[in-house]
Design a protein around this motif. Structure first.
Motif, PDB file in Angstrom:
ATOM      1  N   ILE A  92       0.799  -1.370  -0.058  1.00 42.38           N
ATOM      2  CA  ILE A  92       0.028   0.080  -0.036  1.00 42.38           C
ATOM      3  C   ILE A  92       0.889   1.143   0.101  1.00 42.38           C
ATOM      4  CG2 ILE A  92      -1.474   1.309   1.553  1.00 42.38           C
ATOM      5  CD1 ILE A  92      -2.918  -0.833   0.098  1.00 42.38           C
ATOM      6  N   SER A  93       1.812   1.291   0.725  1.00 44.64           N
ATOM      7  CA  SER A  93       2.840   2.359   0.898  1.00 44.64           C
ATOM      8  C   SER A  93       3.429   2.654  -0.374  1.00 44.64           C
ATOM      9  CB  SER A  93       3.753   2.244   2.102  1.00 44.64           C
ATOM     10  OG  SER A  93       4.628   1.317   1.720  1.00 44.64           O
TER      11      SER A  93
ATOM     12  N   ILE B 212       3.711   5.513  -5.746  1.00 46.25           N
ATOM     13  CA  ILE B 212       3.404   5.561  -7.211  1.00 46.25           C
ATOM     14  C   ILE B 212       2.448   6.378  -7.696  1.00 46.25           C
ATOM     15  CG2 ILE B 212       3.214   4.123  -9.184  1.00 46.25           C
ATOM     16  CD1 ILE B 212       5.093   2.018  -7.604  1.00 46.25           C
ATOM     17  N   ALA B 213       1.270   6.184  -7.104  1.00 47.10           N
ATOM     18  CA  ALA B 213       0.001   6.590  -7.686  1.00 47.10           C
ATOM     19  C   ALA B 213      -0.336   8.166  -7.265  1.00 47.10           C
ATOM     20  CB  ALA B 213      -1.135   6.247  -7.103  1.00 47.10           C
ATOM     21  N   LEU B 214       0.572   8.680  -6.402  1.00 44.84           N
ATOM     22  CA  LEU B 214       0.141   9.989  -5.934  1.00 44.84           C
ATOM     23  C   LEU B 214       1.327  11.071  -6.475  1.00 44.84           C
ATOM     24  CD1 LEU B 214      -2.283   9.581  -4.554  1.00 44.84           C
ATOM     25  CD2 LEU B 214      -1.254  10.688  -2.659  1.00 44.84           C
ATOM     26  N   VAL B 215       2.245  10.614  -7.159  1.00 48.44           N
ATOM     27  CA  VAL B 215       3.516  11.477  -7.726  1.00 48.44           C
ATOM     28  C   VAL B 215       2.718  12.281  -8.733  1.00 48.44           C
ATOM     29  CG1 VAL B 215       5.524  11.675  -8.780  1.00 48.44           C
ATOM     30  CG2 VAL B 215       5.414  10.585  -6.540  1.00 48.44           C
TER      31      VAL B 215
ATOM     32  N   CYS C 152      -6.159  -0.286  -2.899  1.00 43.80           N
ATOM     33  CA  CYS C 152      -5.433  -0.532  -3.916  1.00 43.80           C
ATOM     34  C   CYS C 152      -5.980  -0.343  -5.118  1.00 43.80           C
ATOM     35  CB  CYS C 152      -5.041  -2.062  -4.069  1.00 43.80           C
ATOM     36  SG  CYS C 152      -3.662  -2.372  -2.938  1.00 43.80           S
ATOM     37  N   ALA C 153      -7.579  -0.368  -5.421  1.00 49.08           N
ATOM     38  CA  ALA C 153      -8.230  -0.029  -6.552  1.00 49.08           C
ATOM     39  C   ALA C 153      -8.288   1.340  -6.508  1.00 49.08           C
ATOM     40  CB  ALA C 153      -9.742  -0.675  -6.404  1.00 49.08           C
ATOM     41  N   LEU C 154      -8.440   2.141  -5.488  1.00 52.45           N
ATOM     42  CA  LEU C 154      -8.589   3.650  -5.396  1.00 52.45           C
ATOM     43  C   LEU C 154      -7.341   4.342  -5.779  1.00 52.45           C
ATOM     44  CD1 LEU C 154     -10.735   4.200  -2.105  1.00 52.45           C
ATOM     45  CD2 LEU C 154     -11.425   4.570  -4.459  1.00 52.45           C
ATOM     46  N   LEU C 155      -6.156   3.701  -5.355  1.00 56.15           N
ATOM     47  CA  LEU C 155      -4.942   4.133  -6.087  1.00 56.15           C
ATOM     48  C   LEU C 155      -4.827   3.931  -7.461  1.00 56.15           C
ATOM     49  CD1 LEU C 155      -2.713   2.943  -2.798  1.00 56.15           C
ATOM     50  CD2 LEU C 155      -3.343   5.417  -3.340  1.00 56.15           C
ATOM     51  N   LEU C 156      -5.133   2.901  -7.701  1.00 53.35           N
ATOM     52  CA  LEU C 156      -4.927   2.240  -9.394  1.00 53.35           C
ATOM     53  C   LEU C 156      -5.850   3.547 -10.021  1.00 53.35           C
ATOM     54  CD1 LEU C 156      -3.663   0.777 -11.629  1.00 53.35           C
ATOM     55  CD2 LEU C 156      -5.801  -0.724 -11.278  1.00 53.35           C
ATOM     56  N   ALA C 157      -6.929   3.661  -9.643  1.00 51.17           N
ATOM     57  CA  ALA C 157      -7.862   4.677 -10.222  1.00 51.17           C
ATOM     58  C   ALA C 157      -7.269   6.262 -10.225  1.00 51.17           C
ATOM     59  CB  ALA C 157      -9.282   4.740  -9.520  1.00 51.17           C
TER      60      ALA C 157
ATOM     61  N   GLN D  78      -4.365   6.230 -12.877  1.00 51.08           N
ATOM     62  CA  GLN D  78      -5.142   6.293 -14.320  1.00 51.08           C
ATOM     63  C   GLN D  78      -5.643   7.472 -14.505  1.00 51.08           C
ATOM     64  OE1 GLN D  78      -4.646   3.964 -16.662  1.00 51.08           O
ATOM     65  NE2 GLN D  78      -3.318   2.690 -15.426  1.00 51.08           N
ATOM     66  N   MET D  79      -6.372   8.223 -13.637  1.00 47.70           N
ATOM     67  CA  MET D  79      -6.844   9.672 -13.967  1.00 47.70           C
ATOM     68  C   MET D  79      -5.943  10.651 -14.199  1.00 47.70           C
ATOM     69  SD  MET D  79     -10.465   9.835 -12.009  1.00 47.70           S
ATOM     70  CE  MET D  79      -9.729   9.930 -10.302  1.00 47.70           C
ATOM     71  N   ALA D  80      -4.817  10.425 -13.312  1.00 46.68           N
ATOM     72  CA  ALA D  80      -3.657  11.585 -13.253  1.00 46.68           C
ATOM     73  C   ALA D  80      -2.693  11.496 -14.416  1.00 46.68           C
ATOM     74  CB  ALA D  80      -2.612  11.482 -12.114  1.00 46.68           C
TER      75      ALA D  80
END
Length: 133
Positions: A21-22, A27-30, A80-85, A88-90
């Motif tokens: 998760i961390s 990876i998702a928030l950068v 994990c699904a929220l981070l992937l979404a 993908q949106m960013a």
């Protein structure tokens, strides 16, 4: 399930799930911070790295607070699904690299490297020639 087996599964979930998760959070928030809030890349990496430690500790705490393992795994999967979404949106569609774009980028980088080597060699030759005079 015995109590010791459940404790071992919670420990493994806390360790491996917290790390996953961390890492996914970083990876998702950068790209999200870079694209949506117009932060520089270095600032985005710094912020997400610091917040990823917080995510790791939250997963560890939740691993031992939730009543069942199934609810823990469900919550980790949803996060994990929220981070992937979010990832993908960013990322804009034109930044996804396909094989054709990758080959063009590699040719450009090889050309740039060879031009830089030629420039360095010509400067070295000029310095050598001027020192011998």
């Amino acid at each position: 399930m015995t109590h010791s087996k459940q404790l071992w599964l919670r420990c493994i979930t806390a360790t491996v799930g917290g790390y996953a998760i961390s890492t996914g959070f970083s990876i998702a928030l950068v790209p999200a911070l870079t694209v949506w809030l117009n932060y520089t890349l270095s600032t985005s990496v710094l912020i997400t790295t610091m917040l990823s430690y917080l995510c790791y500790f939250i997963v560890i705490i939740l691993s031992f607070c939730l009543p069942t393992l199934l609810s823990l795994w469900r919550n980790l999967f949803i996060f994990c699904a929220l981070l992937l979404a979010c990832y993908q949106m960013a990322i804009p569609n034109n930044l996804h690299v396909n094989s054709k774009t990758e080959s063009v980028l590699s040719m450009m980088s090889n050309q740039t490297i060879s031009n830089n080597i030629t420039t360095i060699n010509s400067h070295t030759l000029n310095l050598t020639y001027s020192n011998n005079s």
